[in-house]
Scaffold this active site. Structure first.
Site, mmCIF file in Angstrom:
data_model
loop_
_atom_site.group_PDB
_atom_site.id
_atom_site.type_symbol
_atom_site.label_atom_id
_atom_site.label_comp_id
_atom_site.label_asym_id
_atom_site.label_seq_id
_atom_site.Cartn_x
_atom_site.Cartn_y
_atom_site.Cartn_z
ATOM 1 N N ASP A 45 6.144 -3.182 -22.757
ATOM 2 C CA ASP A 45 7.358 -2.678 -22.923
ATOM 3 C C ASP A 45 7.804 -2.778 -21.558
ATOM 4 O O ASP A 45 9.246 -2.553 -21.365
ATOM 5 C CB ASP A 45 7.124 -1.260 -22.848
ATOM 6 C CG ASP A 45 8.503 0.006 -22.440
ATOM 7 O OD1 ASP A 45 9.466 -0.194 -22.723
ATOM 8 O OD2 ASP A 45 8.108 0.842 -21.635
ATOM 9 N N CYS B 73 26.320 10.391 -40.821
ATOM 10 C CA CYS B 73 26.297 10.747 -39.815
ATOM 11 C C CYS B 73 26.018 10.449 -37.717
ATOM 12 O O CYS B 73 26.371 9.281 -37.822
ATOM 13 C CB CYS B 73 24.208 10.885 -39.958
ATOM 14 S SG CYS B 73 23.593 12.077 -39.153
ATOM 15 N N CYS C 224 23.281 12.892 -34.014
ATOM 16 C CA CYS C 224 22.302 12.050 -32.419
ATOM 17 C C CYS C 224 23.923 12.401 -31.433
ATOM 18 O O CYS C 224 23.161 12.790 -30.310
ATOM 19 C CB CYS C 224 21.331 11.171 -32.464
ATOM 20 S SG CYS C 224 22.612 9.907 -33.248
ATOM 21 N N CYS D 74 23.794 15.350 -28.152
ATOM 22 C CA CYS D 74 23.021 15.140 -26.399
ATOM 23 C C CYS D 74 23.662 16.068 -25.628
ATOM 24 O O CYS D 74 24.987 16.113 -25.722
ATOM 25 C CB CYS D 74 23.830 13.600 -26.285
ATOM 26 S SG CYS D 74 22.912 13.048 -24.327
ATOM 27 N N CYS E 2 22.541 9.814 -19.152
ATOM 28 C CA CYS E 2 21.295 10.565 -20.414
ATOM 29 C C CYS E 2 20.141 10.966 -19.364
ATOM 30 O O CYS E 2 19.749 10.576 -18.329
ATOM 31 C CB CYS E 2 20.623 8.988 -20.604
ATOM 32 S SG CYS E 2 19.439 9.235 -21.229
ATOM 33 N N CYS F 107 13.681 12.595 -22.455
ATOM 34 C CA CYS F 107 14.085 13.741 -23.331
ATOM 35 C C CYS F 107 14.077 13.131 -24.570
ATOM 36 O O CYS F 107 15.032 11.965 -25.121
ATOM 37 C CB CYS F 107 16.067 14.125 -23.178
ATOM 38 S SG CYS F 107 17.095 14.853 -24.454
ATOM 39 N N CYS G 141 18.085 13.325 -29.241
ATOM 40 C CA CYS G 141 19.179 12.410 -30.404
ATOM 41 C C CYS G 141 17.896 12.362 -31.721
ATOM 42 O O CYS G 141 18.032 12.001 -32.678
ATOM 43 C CB CYS G 141 19.213 11.329 -29.681
ATOM 44 S SG CYS G 141 18.608 10.444 -28.994
ATOM 45 N N CYS H 151 17.488 14.040 -36.026
ATOM 46 C CA CYS H 151 17.304 12.740 -37.038
ATOM 47 C C CYS H 151 17.066 12.821 -38.776
ATOM 48 O O CYS H 151 16.087 13.087 -38.489
ATOM 49 C CB CYS H 151 17.147 11.228 -36.398
ATOM 50 S SG CYS H 151 17.266 9.899 -37.406
#
Length: 346
Positions: free
Chosen positions: A133, A191, A194, A198, A214, A241, A244, A248
């Site tokens: 990351d 679809c 998401c 939001c 965001c 958060c 989204c 799913c």
């Protein structure tokens, strides 16, 4: 010389023994999504994350992280448990599932370093580097190339079996390994759940996330006071958060996380935000140590809690907010003063 197929198979078996839920191998190539990433930066969608601009060139090829790299091994863990949803108590906030246990960075680094040690014992002279990351690598691009999933409209990596509640790390090596077949197509179909769900409308469209809208950006990455619009629109999220991902369909039957270190802790699963305001600063910092929430530091978390409680009109927060008007941290002072103004307004 080791047979690449045999070495790859045994590497994957070792990864499973180490507890990884997913592993795949990608060739060390320029990530296909890099041009789109540059456009995303140029359009200002990174908000205040200037470090992404500074690191942009390094993300163009994994050789920037390891000279002579031939293979990118992508591995990861499933996280989260069913039934973790926060109740309706307005004092309580929401924390993204990945942050409710121990810091995933440390877990990934340790396990990837162990996998590298195994590889070097099996393939003498092999060089490698474990990243998780924080290094400039487009992990999701390489995860797709390694056959681990497709990129969804919410920009998350989604596995058809494991869903999207997954944490990724990578092992870069100059060893010759056999690449997996990449996932070439998406599986979102028509679809748009998401995008529609939001709370702040952060998606400009499929695969287009604007960090400037965001909640995860504002609650984690942003330093200093929150703008009025962001402060009023946290939707109860004190850190990150998951909306989204929660909506799913691919996560409906995804398995629970099984890694003990990532197991959710009660104090971060359903936190009392008034208690965050009242907590002794040093004790609060101690509790943050070893968790992903430390990214926001005490200042960011108390700031977020103050604005959430004000938006929910939680009068029980007033005494603590009044004390925080004199806090040494200017971000906390600002949040306390503004939150008291909201609570005093009719």
């Amino acid at each position: 010389m080791s047979d690449p197929n045999d070495l790859t198979d045994r590497l994957k078996a070792e990864a499973a023994r180490l507890g990884f839920d997913m592993i795949g191998v990608a060739p060390a190539v320029a990530p296909p999504g890099f041009p789109s990433y540059l456009r995303w930066l140029e359009e200002g969608h990174a908000a205040g994350m200037a470090y992404l601009e500074r690191q942009a060139a390094a993300r163009s090829h994994p050789s920037a992280l390891l000279e002579g790299v031939r293979s990118v091994v992508v591995a990861g863990f499933v996280y989260g448990r069913r039934g973790e949803s926060t109740g309706d108590d307005p004092r309580r906030g929401k924390v993204a599932r990945y942050a409710r246990g121990a810091d995933y960075h440390e877990l990934l680094w340790r396990r990837l370093e162990s996998l590298l040690a195994w590889l070097q014992a099996e393939c003498h002279g092999a060089r490698g580097r474990a990243v998780a990351d924080t290094a400039p690598l487009l992990e999701r691009d390489f995860a797709r190339l390694a056959g681990l999933g497709f990129i969804g409209k919410n920009t998350m990596l989604i596995g058809k079996r494991l869903g999207s509640y997954t944490l990724l790390g990578a092992l870069l090596t100059d060893a010759d390994l056999t690449p997996d077949a990449p996932v070439e197509s998406g599986h979102c179909g028509t679809c748009t759940r998401c995008l529609d769900a939001c709370p702040t409308g952060a998606f400009d469209g499929p695969y287009q996330l604007d960090a400037r809208r965001c909640i995860s950006y504002w609650t984690i990455e942003h330093r200093g006071p929150l703008p009025d619009g962001a402060a009023a629109a946290l939707d109860g999220w004190a850190f990150g958060c998951d909306v989204c991902q929660e909506v799913c369909p691919w996560n409906r039957k995804a398995p629970d996380g099984r890694e003990p270190e990532l197991a959710p802790r009660p104090e971060w699963t359903d936190p009392d935000l008034v208690a965050w305001l009242e907590a002794d600063p040093e004790e609060f910092r101690r509790l943050l140590k070893g968790t992903a929430l430390s990214r926001s530091r005490r200042a960011g978390l108390v700031r977020n809690a103050a604005h959430i409680l004000a938006a929910r009109r939680v009068a029980a927060a007033i005494p603590a907010l009044e004390r925080l008007r004199d806090d040494p941290d200017p971000t906390i002072r600002d949040a306390a003063i503004r939150s008291l103004q909201v609570l005093s307004a009719e």
